[in-house]
Design a protein around this motif. Structure first.
Motif, short mmCIF file in Angstrom:
data_model
loop_
_atom_site.label_atom_id
_atom_site.label_comp_id
_atom_site.label_asym_id
_atom_site.label_seq_id
_atom_site.Cartn_x
_atom_site.Cartn_y
_atom_site.Cartn_z
N GLU A 146 0.83 -1.20 0.00
CA GLU A 146 0.00 0.00 0.00
C GLU A 146 0.87 1.26 0.00
O GLU A 146 1.88 1.33 0.70
N GLY A 147 0.51 2.24 -0.84
CA GLY A 147 1.26 3.49 -0.91
C GLY A 147 2.33 3.51 -1.97
O GLY A 147 2.91 4.57 -2.25
N GLN A 148 2.62 2.36 -2.59
CA GLN A 148 3.64 2.31 -3.64
C GLN A 148 2.98 2.41 -5.01
O GLN A 148 1.76 2.28 -5.15
N THR A 149 3.80 2.64 -6.02
CA THR A 149 3.37 2.51 -7.40
C THR A 149 4.25 1.45 -8.04
O THR A 149 5.48 1.52 -7.94
N ALA A 150 3.63 0.44 -8.66
CA ALA A 150 4.37 -0.69 -9.20
C ALA A 150 4.36 -0.67 -10.72
O ALA A 150 3.33 -0.38 -11.35
N TYR A 151 5.51 -1.00 -11.30
CA TYR A 151 5.67 -1.10 -12.75
C TYR A 151 6.17 -2.50 -13.06
O TYR A 151 7.25 -2.90 -12.61
N LEU A 152 5.37 -3.25 -13.83
CA LEU A 152 5.63 -4.66 -14.11
C LEU A 152 5.96 -4.82 -15.58
O LEU A 152 5.20 -4.37 -16.44
N CYS A 153 7.07 -5.49 -15.88
CA CYS A 153 7.47 -5.68 -17.27
C CYS A 153 8.06 -7.07 -17.44
O CYS A 153 9.05 -7.43 -16.78
N GLY A 154 7.44 -7.87 -18.32
CA GLY A 154 7.94 -9.22 -18.53
C GLY A 154 6.90 -10.07 -19.23
O GLY A 154 5.90 -9.56 -19.76
N PRO A 155 7.08 -11.39 -19.25
CA PRO A 155 6.13 -12.28 -19.92
C PRO A 155 4.80 -12.33 -19.18
O PRO A 155 4.74 -12.09 -17.97
N PRO A 156 3.71 -12.64 -19.90
CA PRO A 156 2.37 -12.63 -19.29
C PRO A 156 2.23 -13.42 -18.00
O PRO A 156 1.60 -12.92 -17.05
N PRO A 157 2.79 -14.65 -17.87
CA PRO A 157 2.62 -15.37 -16.59
C PRO A 157 3.22 -14.62 -15.41
O PRO A 157 2.66 -14.62 -14.31
N MET A 158 4.37 -13.98 -15.62
CA MET A 158 4.99 -13.19 -14.56
C MET A 158 4.10 -12.02 -14.16
O MET A 158 3.90 -11.73 -12.97
N ILE A 159 3.54 -11.34 -15.17
CA ILE A 159 2.69 -10.19 -14.92
C ILE A 159 1.46 -10.59 -14.10
O ILE A 159 1.10 -9.95 -13.10
N GLU A 160 0.81 -11.68 -14.52
CA GLU A 160 -0.42 -12.10 -13.85
C GLU A 160 -0.14 -12.50 -12.40
O GLU A 160 -0.90 -12.17 -11.48
N ALA A 161 0.96 -13.24 -12.18
CA ALA A 161 1.30 -13.65 -10.82
C ALA A 161 1.62 -12.44 -9.95
O ALA A 161 1.23 -12.37 -8.77
N ALA A 162 2.33 -11.46 -10.53
CA ALA A 162 2.70 -10.27 -9.77
C ALA A 162 1.47 -9.44 -9.41
O ALA A 162 1.37 -8.90 -8.30
N ILE A 163 0.53 -9.30 -10.36
CA ILE A 163 -0.69 -8.54 -10.07
C ILE A 163 -1.44 -9.15 -8.90
O ILE A 163 -1.90 -8.45 -7.99
N SER A 164 -1.58 -10.47 -8.90
CA SER A 164 -2.28 -11.15 -7.80
C SER A 164 -1.60 -10.89 -6.47
O SER A 164 -2.25 -10.62 -5.45
N THR A 165 -0.27 -10.97 -6.47
CA THR A 165 0.49 -10.74 -5.24
C THR A 165 0.33 -9.30 -4.75
O THR A 165 0.13 -9.06 -3.55
N LEU A 166 0.42 -8.36 -5.65
CA LEU A 166 0.30 -6.94 -5.27
C LEU A 166 -1.08 -6.65 -4.71
O LEU A 166 -1.21 -5.92 -3.72
N MET A 167 -2.10 -7.24 -5.32
CA MET A 167 -3.46 -6.98 -4.83
C MET A 167 -3.68 -7.60 -3.46
O MET A 167 -4.38 -7.00 -2.62
N ARG A 168 -3.11 -8.76 -3.23
CA ARG A 168 -3.21 -9.35 -1.88
C ARG A 168 -2.53 -8.45 -0.86
O ARG A 168 -2.90 -8.44 0.32
N GLY A 169 -1.53 -7.71 -1.32
CA GLY A 169 -0.81 -6.78 -0.44
C GLY A 169 -1.37 -5.37 -0.45
O GLY A 169 -0.66 -4.42 -0.12
#
Length: 352
Positions: free
Chosen positions: A300-323
């Protein structure tokens, strides 16, 4: 001859040449329209034709269905004007986005560096000319003997406008990347157009920044981070770069040197398939797993920039939202190959 195109709700009118697509004309005038695949396959660039006629050309019947054509919709990436036309598009203006017109460039290959066993660094000198771009954007490169163009992120910062650096992984069976790895020579001339994309730092937001990169997806964050540090950005910046093994890791010395010079920058390389018992003492696991471990109190309070293959992006989005970091704080750039097909947008989120 061409025809006039009026874009609503902007109320701007531009000239579109015969045979030129609506999307290309808009981008070359510095007007951003939503788009993704660029080949009439995904439907992201769908607009309403409110006046005039267009040729839908080779738009996919799935991306643009018959009833949508009858209702006056078209795909900007394939549509050509048959007379003066007015369109209405969903244009999400961003205060941090600069209006930069797409341009064609010719450059000389000045350097070729083997960054790893399957990643090559290519430096293209513009011979006294310059390219204006925002850190995080990409170019469409024309490769001799290969049909069409290929998109590659710009790895150098905008302050270095006299050249373009690309970091290109050799894709097994990929004609374009194979040609670049095996036949390209210093002194060769290449053409490209750009800049493209809406993957750039929202500097007006301020606050801590988190960059999550997979493989050659680190090229955009490299440009962004170098740009931020050059401008004196003083909020915390974290880069987590994930690859499989030490043999796949590159840029480590440069990022460690940056971290030593800038107290607000933290660099974390992560290996997901490094053999047990190797001398590697750094982080292990996938990018999203490492990010979660390093941010035990959430994002919370950060801004995230994700760059990479689709599976990495999807996994990262889920993790960020849980956080507790949600859509407005997440920006993505998916690295797609031809085998990935057209990009599939999230059914829940409009932007990510």
């Amino acid at each position: 001859m061409g025809h006039d195109l009026t874009i609503e709700p902007l109320g701007e009118t531009i000239r579109v040449e015969d045979g030129q697509t609506i999307l290309d004309a808009c981008l070359r005038a510095g007007i951003w329209l939503p788009h993704a695949c660029g080949h009439g396959l995904c439907g992201t660039c769908k607009v309403d034709v409110v006046d005039g006629e267009v040729d839908h050309a080779d738009a996919s019947s799935f991306a643009l269905m018959d009833f949508e054509r009858a209702d006056g919709k078209t795909l900007a990436c394939t549509a050509r004007l048959l007379d003066d036309v007015t369109i209405e598009a969903e244009i999400d203006e961003d205060p941090d986005q600069r209006r930069i017109a797409i341009a064609d460039h010719t450059a000389t290959v000045a350097a070729l560096d083997d960054l790893t066993h399957d990643v090559k660094g290519i430096r293209l000198e513009l011979g006294g000319a310059t390219i204006d771009f925002q850190a995080g954007q990409y170019v469409n490169l024309t490769i001799p003997g290969v049909e069409g163009t290929r998109a590659f992120s710009i790895a150098n910062p905008p302050q270095e406008a006299g050249h373009v650096e690309l970091q290109i992984r050799k894709v097994v069976g990929g004609r374009a990347t194979t040609a670049l790895h095996e036949t390209l020579k210093v002194g060769d001339r290449l053409t490209f157009s750009g800049p493209y994309g809406r993957f750039f730092v929202r500097k007006s937001r301020g606050g801590p920044l988190l960059f999550l990169a997979g493989g050659t997806g680190v090229s955009s964050p490299r440009s962004m981070i170098l740009d931020l540090l050059a401008e004196g950005y003083d909020a915390p910046i974290t880069l987590i770069h994930g690859v499989r093994t030490r043999a796949d890791l590159y840029g480590q010395a440069e990022f460690e040197a940056l971290a030593a010079r800038h107290a607000n920058f933290r660099y974390v390389p992560a290996l997901s398939a490094e053999p047990e018992g190797s001398p590697w003492n750094g982080e292990r696991g996938f990018v999203h797993e490492v990010a979660e471990r390093l941010h035990a109190n959430g994002f919370e309070g950060q801004t995230a920039y994700l760059c990479g293959p689709p599976p990495m992006i999807e996994a990262a989005i889920s993790t960020l939202m849980r956080g507790r970091l949600f859509e407005k704080g997440i920006f993505t750039e998916r690295f797609l190959t031809a085998s990935d097909g057209a990009e599939k947008k999230s059914p829940v989120f409009r932007r990510i």
